[in-house]
Design a protein around this motif. Sequence first.
Motif, PDB file in Angstrom:
ATOM      1  N   GLU A 144     -41.620  -8.845 -32.079  1.00 52.39           N
ATOM      2  CA  GLU A 144     -41.055  -8.004 -33.151  1.00 52.39           C
ATOM      3  C   GLU A 144     -41.864  -8.145 -34.435  1.00 52.39           C
ATOM      4  OE1 GLU A 144     -36.369  -7.717 -31.842  1.00 52.39           O
ATOM      5  OE2 GLU A 144     -37.035  -9.375 -33.111  1.00 52.39           O
ATOM      6  N   VAL A 145     -42.184  -9.397 -34.775  1.00 50.93           N
ATOM      7  CA  VAL A 145     -42.963  -9.635 -36.000  1.00 50.93           C
ATOM      8  C   VAL A 145     -44.369  -9.044 -35.853  1.00 50.93           C
ATOM      9  CG1 VAL A 145     -44.028 -11.454 -37.399  1.00 50.93           C
ATOM     10  CG2 VAL A 145     -41.636 -11.656 -36.717  1.00 50.93           C
ATOM     11  N   GLU A 146     -44.958  -9.227 -34.694  1.00 51.71           N
ATOM     12  CA  GLU A 146     -46.318  -8.696 -34.480  1.00 51.71           C
ATOM     13  C   GLU A 146     -46.335  -7.182 -34.617  1.00 51.71           C
ATOM     14  OE1 GLU A 146     -48.917 -11.697 -31.805  1.00 51.71           O
ATOM     15  OE2 GLU A 146     -47.190 -10.837 -30.776  1.00 51.71           O
ATOM     16  N   ALA A 147     -45.258  -6.536 -34.156  1.00 47.09           N
ATOM     17  CA  ALA A 147     -45.204  -5.071 -34.258  1.00 47.09           C
ATOM     18  C   ALA A 147     -45.155  -4.647 -35.738  1.00 47.09           C
ATOM     19  CB  ALA A 147     -43.987  -4.539 -33.500  1.00 47.09           C
ATOM     20  N   ILE A 148     -44.376  -5.363 -36.534  1.00 48.96           N
ATOM     21  CA  ILE A 148     -44.282  -5.020 -37.968  1.00 48.96           C
ATOM     22  C   ILE A 148     -45.623  -5.273 -38.673  1.00 48.96           C
ATOM     23  CG2 ILE A 148     -43.145  -5.636 -40.167  1.00 48.96           C
ATOM     24  CD1 ILE A 148     -40.645  -6.356 -38.475  1.00 48.96           C
ATOM     25  N   LEU A 176     -40.623 -28.069 -25.867  1.00 45.60           N
ATOM     26  CA  LEU A 176     -39.523 -28.067 -24.892  1.00 45.60           C
ATOM     27  C   LEU A 176     -39.300 -26.704 -24.236  1.00 45.60           C
ATOM     28  CD1 LEU A 176     -36.836 -30.184 -26.819  1.00 45.60           C
ATOM     29  CD2 LEU A 176     -38.059 -30.866 -24.751  1.00 45.60           C
ATOM     30  N   PHE A 177     -39.402 -25.651 -25.040  1.00 43.26           N
ATOM     31  CA  PHE A 177     -38.959 -24.336 -24.538  1.00 43.26           C
ATOM     32  C   PHE A 177     -40.023 -23.233 -24.585  1.00 43.26           C
ATOM     33  CE2 PHE A 177     -35.318 -26.436 -26.696  1.00 43.26           C
ATOM     34  CZ  PHE A 177     -34.613 -26.774 -25.549  1.00 43.26           C
ATOM     35  N   GLY A 178     -41.186 -23.517 -25.163  1.00 42.38           N
ATOM     36  CA  GLY A 178     -42.199 -22.462 -25.291  1.00 42.38           C
ATOM     37  C   GLY A 178     -41.896 -21.552 -26.483  1.00 42.38           C
ATOM     38  N   LYS A 179     -42.772 -20.553 -26.665  1.00 39.95           N
ATOM     39  CA  LYS A 179     -42.647 -19.653 -27.818  1.00 39.95           C
ATOM     40  C   LYS A 179     -41.454 -18.714 -27.666  1.00 39.95           C
ATOM     41  CE  LYS A 179     -46.991 -18.058 -27.674  1.00 39.95           C
ATOM     42  NZ  LYS A 179     -48.277 -17.456 -27.966  1.00 39.95           N
ATOM     43  N   ASP A 180     -40.901 -18.287 -28.798  1.00 40.92           N
ATOM     44  CA  ASP A 180     -39.875 -17.241 -28.788  1.00 40.92           C
ATOM     45  C   ASP A 180     -40.636 -15.905 -28.736  1.00 40.92           C
ATOM     46  OD1 ASP A 180     -38.092 -15.257 -29.420  1.00 40.92           O
ATOM     47  OD2 ASP A 180     -37.399 -16.166 -31.295  1.00 40.92           O
ATOM     48  N   GLN A 181     -40.982 -15.492 -27.523  1.00 40.04           N
ATOM     49  CA  GLN A 181     -41.857 -14.330 -27.353  1.00 40.04           C
ATOM     50  C   GLN A 181     -41.233 -13.048 -27.897  1.00 40.04           C
ATOM     51  OE1 GLN A 181     -45.192 -14.783 -26.514  1.00 40.04           O
ATOM     52  NE2 GLN A 181     -45.081 -12.749 -27.424  1.00 40.04           N
ATOM     53  N   SER A 189     -40.879 -18.601 -40.585  1.00 38.47           N
ATOM     54  CA  SER A 189     -41.781 -19.758 -40.693  1.00 38.47           C
ATOM     55  C   SER A 189     -41.835 -20.525 -39.372  1.00 38.47           C
ATOM     56  CB  SER A 189     -41.335 -20.684 -41.827  1.00 38.47           C
ATOM     57  OG  SER A 189     -41.356 -19.982 -43.041  1.00 38.47           O
ATOM     58  N   LYS A 190     -40.696 -20.595 -38.708  1.00 41.60           N
ATOM     59  CA  LYS A 190     -40.670 -21.279 -37.409  1.00 41.60           C
ATOM     60  C   LYS A 190     -41.524 -20.517 -36.381  1.00 41.60           C
ATOM     61  CE  LYS A 190     -37.194 -22.412 -34.003  1.00 41.60           C
ATOM     62  NZ  LYS A 190     -35.756 -22.621 -33.869  1.00 41.60           N
TER      63      LYS A 190
END
Length: 321
Positions: free
Chosen positions: A303-307, A293-298, A255-256
Amino acid sequence: MAFPLRKLELRPLGNTGLRLSCVGFGASPLGNVFGPVLENDAISSVREAFRLGINFFDTSPYYGGTLSEKMLGKALKALGVPRNEYVVSTKCGRYAEGFDFSAERVTRSIDESLGRLQLDYVDILQCHDIEFGSLDQIVNETIPALQKLKESGKIRFIGITGLPLGIFTYVLDRVPPGTVDVILSYCHYSINDSTLEDLLPYLKSKGVGVISASPLSMGLLTDNGPPEWHPASLELKSACKAAAACCKEKGKNISKLAMQYSLSNKEISSVLVGMNSVRQVEENIAAATELALFGKDQEGLSEVEAILKPVKSQTWPSGIQ
Ligand code: NAD
């Protein structure tokens, strides 16, 4: 909470002059749409949201057969802050009894909504899920009726909502410029479906504000999964379930990631997420804070996009077929 929460970014909404918090409070869960919610939880969720910088609250007479509007009205009243410190949108034309976009019904509808919300005006009144009505009626009858409500001061701005993206261009190409101030699209700017992106330049050229709802794809991108009524295919549901499980295994939260994905596009004025607890409010605001603060967890996102790749942009029918 890993990081201290800080006030949310405000983003302009088209030509309205409104500035919406980038995370908006979707109040459909307050109508028990995703399971029962206690009144105290509803009130404390709205209070915490406002305290942490959410200034935009969306509801509809349809959610929980008017329950969401009533709960949101109570919760806003309990805030006890000046009316101009928050923005409220509700909708018209869709009800527990069915659809009715006639001028007579939507004109009556706003008075009913204002009563339940305990407000003198709403900032935005949106025609709710217009693909279930006649789009020509929306253009020729409903929107002119809403313009009269604007003149009367009961509403400040006019919006349209729905699932298929083609409804927005159909209507916006047929109404005088500046008539429709806002569109609300849902389930089209989340990790599994970001097709709204292609429409953003057009919407900008029309000066129309963009609200993107359902960043969690109505529960698909959560650990708990979607509610029974969710219209996605089994294939899409199981791909999202696999993505959530993969995140969990790696100590991440889907969700995050999903919130951060939707929040990253600043052409979207507000990402409207449905919330029913203080915990969800805090988590979603923390997602925005950490993104700033830190940008996206690319890595996590890739990984999620691949699934989800095999089901990318898969949607479901909505409206009169
Ligand atoms: P959503 O994608 O925001 O998902 C909501 C679900 O996710 C709820 O079950 C909620 O409890 C849960 N959730 C929220 N934060 C979470 C977190 N951090 N972790 C785990 N679960 C979390 O879908 P939605 O509620 O349908 O959409 C948001 C809002 O947008 C609605 O409440 C409504 O106001 C608006 N909306 C409008 C339309 C329309 O006009 N046609 C359609 C859809 C949504």
